[in-house]
Design an enzyme around this catalytic site. Structure first.
Site, mmCIF file in Angstrom:
data_model
loop_
_atom_site.group_PDB
_atom_site.id
_atom_site.type_symbol
_atom_site.label_atom_id
_atom_site.label_comp_id
_atom_site.label_asym_id
_atom_site.label_seq_id
_atom_site.Cartn_x
_atom_site.Cartn_y
_atom_site.Cartn_z
ATOM 1 N N SER A 43 15.124 -13.573 28.374
ATOM 2 C CA SER A 43 14.488 -13.392 27.067
ATOM 3 C C SER A 43 15.259 -13.499 25.869
ATOM 4 C CB SER A 43 13.637 -12.094 27.018
ATOM 5 O OG SER A 43 13.297 -11.510 25.726
ATOM 6 N N TYR A 55 14.182 -2.793 29.291
ATOM 7 C CA TYR A 55 13.902 -4.336 29.347
ATOM 8 C C TYR A 55 14.942 -5.259 28.849
ATOM 9 C CZ TYR A 55 10.873 -8.556 28.477
ATOM 10 O OH TYR A 55 10.631 -9.995 28.579
HETATM 11 N N1 LIG Z 1 5.688 -12.948 26.482
HETATM 12 C C1 LIG Z 1 6.871 -12.844 25.939
HETATM 13 O O1 LIG Z 1 6.923 -12.559 24.627
HETATM 14 C C2 LIG Z 1 8.127 -12.800 26.757
HETATM 15 C C3 LIG Z 1 9.271 -13.183 26.139
HETATM 16 C C4 LIG Z 1 10.321 -13.172 26.740
HETATM 17 C C5 LIG Z 1 10.354 -13.290 28.116
HETATM 18 N N2 LIG Z 1 9.330 -13.066 29.026
HETATM 19 C C6 LIG Z 1 9.170 -13.052 30.452
HETATM 20 O O2 LIG Z 1 8.205 -14.052 31.067
HETATM 21 C C7 LIG Z 1 7.729 -13.503 31.978
HETATM 22 C C8 LIG Z 1 6.125 -13.569 32.197
HETATM 23 O O3 LIG Z 1 5.676 -12.734 31.096
HETATM 24 P P1 LIG Z 1 4.325 -12.778 30.176
HETATM 25 O O4 LIG Z 1 4.864 -12.686 28.905
HETATM 26 O O5 LIG Z 1 3.698 -14.170 30.975
HETATM 27 O O6 LIG Z 1 3.498 -11.619 30.845
HETATM 28 P P2 LIG Z 1 2.269 -11.136 31.662
HETATM 29 O O7 LIG Z 1 1.055 -11.940 31.162
HETATM 30 O O8 LIG Z 1 2.252 -9.893 31.648
HETATM 31 O O9 LIG Z 1 2.781 -11.953 32.997
HETATM 32 C C9 LIG Z 1 3.604 -11.213 33.978
HETATM 33 C C10 LIG Z 1 3.420 -11.771 35.377
HETATM 34 O O10 LIG Z 1 4.325 -11.004 36.282
HETATM 35 C C11 LIG Z 1 3.452 -10.433 37.308
HETATM 36 N N3 LIG Z 1 4.223 -9.221 37.747
HETATM 37 C C12 LIG Z 1 4.556 -8.174 37.169
HETATM 38 N N4 LIG Z 1 5.172 -7.296 37.991
HETATM 39 C C13 LIG Z 1 4.956 -7.925 39.237
HETATM 40 C C14 LIG Z 1 5.345 -7.518 40.479
HETATM 41 N N5 LIG Z 1 5.927 -6.294 40.918
HETATM 42 N N6 LIG Z 1 5.243 -8.316 41.573
HETATM 43 C C15 LIG Z 1 4.532 -9.718 41.457
HETATM 44 N N7 LIG Z 1 4.025 -10.109 40.281
HETATM 45 C C16 LIG Z 1 4.374 -9.160 39.285
HETATM 46 C C17 LIG Z 1 2.434 -10.466 36.962
HETATM 47 O O11 LIG Z 1 1.086 -10.636 37.907
HETATM 48 P P3 LIG Z 1 0.389 -9.324 38.607
HETATM 49 O O12 LIG Z 1 0.025 -8.340 37.710
HETATM 50 O O13 LIG Z 1 -0.718 -10.013 39.249
HETATM 51 O O14 LIG Z 1 1.461 -8.714 39.697
HETATM 52 C C18 LIG Z 1 2.004 -11.415 35.888
HETATM 53 O O15 LIG Z 1 1.623 -12.683 36.421
HETATM 54 C C19 LIG Z 1 8.124 -12.071 32.374
HETATM 55 O O16 LIG Z 1 9.475 -12.163 33.101
HETATM 56 C C20 LIG Z 1 8.643 -11.936 30.829
HETATM 57 O O17 LIG Z 1 9.912 -10.708 30.954
HETATM 58 C C21 LIG Z 1 7.915 -12.859 28.092
#
Ligand SMILES: NC(=O)c1ccc[n+]([C@@H]2O[C@H](COP(=O)([O-])OP(=O)(O)OC[C@H]3O[C@@H](n4cnc5c(N)ncnc54)[C@H](OP(=O)(O)O)[C@@H]3O)[C@@H](O)[C@H]2O)c1
Length: 254
Positions: free
Chosen positions: A139, A152
């Protein structure tokens, strides 16, 4: 990494960046396996997008990782890309242990131990493939702290250094380490983020990411333009201003 002809497992792709990346990769001729905890989301994705395989996995649970890995490799012996996408982001108050300890433990277990255990489950298989990739997901907050989410930020900083380090150890193998470094992107990762106009629209983010992967198949880090403000503050010499910019007066606070 080449953008077609791969078999890609993305634990953490039932929504957000993971799902959008899964669909884009499938459209470009890759076989994609979507993973996550939510059974209803997995069933909906399987029904809506024929050809996508789904596997239930809780990346915070070592037994679940082991059984999902077995299932994925039995169904897809040519798997050559692992994307350690699953992550959680929680607001914490570090002045009071009751307001941060459980969250911190969950965050480290999911965001750091999860990818570590996933890599442990897949690295031998990937090493046996002629051309393999592990994509980690850090991130912009790995490089600039956001006051509300200390665990985080720390978990993502650890992912950055882990990626840098294991890339050195795997340099003489067939496995490439690519670190995806998203800026704020409109997903449901944090309440309100999906509606936050200053966060990047998900479709724009994925288009830029795929463009970068295409333009630089050997890139170590995937950085869309928007993340460079956070990523390079220290190198530019304006780190304090960047911290201030994303935290406002809060950065000066207690
Ligand atoms: N959006 C942003 O601004 C941003 C910025 C920097 C980095 N990121 C990173 O991008 C990645 C995806 O995040 P996103 O923004 O797309 O958010 P999101 O829509 O909340 O997606 C998170 C995903 O992780 C899965 N997950 C969470 N805990 C889990 C577990 N214990 N086992 C298996 N799956 C799990 C969730 O699936 P289930 O709930 O079905 O398990 C979901 O598919 C993350 O690593 C996040 O830190 C996001």
């Amino acid at each position: 990494m080449n953008l077609s002809g791969n078999t890609v497992f993305i634990p953490g792709s039932t929504s957000g960046i993971g799902l959008a990346l899964a669909l884009e990769l499938q459209a470009r001729g890759n076989t994609v396996i979507v993973g996550g905890r939510r059974a209803e989301s997995l069933a909906r994705i399987a029904a809506e997008y024929p050809g996508i395989d789904t596997v239930q996995i809780d990346t915070a649970d070592p037994a679940s990782i082991a059984s999902a890995a077995k299932q994925v490799l039995a169904g897809h012996p040519g798997l050559n890309v692992l994307v350690t996408m699953a992550g959680v982001m929680q607001v914490e108050d570090w002045r009071d242990p009751a307001a941060f300890l459980t969250s911190a433990e969950t965050t480290v277990t999911t965001n750091l131990l999860g990818p570590i255990r996933l890599i442990a489950a897949f690295v031998e298989h990937l090493r046996a493939q002629p051309d393999a990739t592990i994509m980690t997901v850090s991130s912009g907050l790995a490089f600039t702290p956001f006051k509300p989410t200390p665990s985080y930020n720390a978990s993502k900083a650890a992912i950055h250094m882990l990626s840098e380090s294991i890339r050195l150890q795997l340099a003489d193998t067939s496995v490439r380490i690519v670190e995806l470094e998203p800026p704020a992107v409109r997903t449901t990762l944090l309440p309100g983020l999906e509606e936050n106009e200053s966060a990047m629209p998900l479709d724009e983010f994925i288009t830029e990411v795929v463009g970068l992967l295409e333009a630089e198949p050997d890139a170590k880090e995937i950085q869309v333009e928007r993340v460079k403000f956070l990523r390079y503050g220290e190198a530019r010499g304006d780190y304090d201003q960047v911290v201030e910019a994303i935290n406002g007066h809060a950065a000066q606070g207690n």
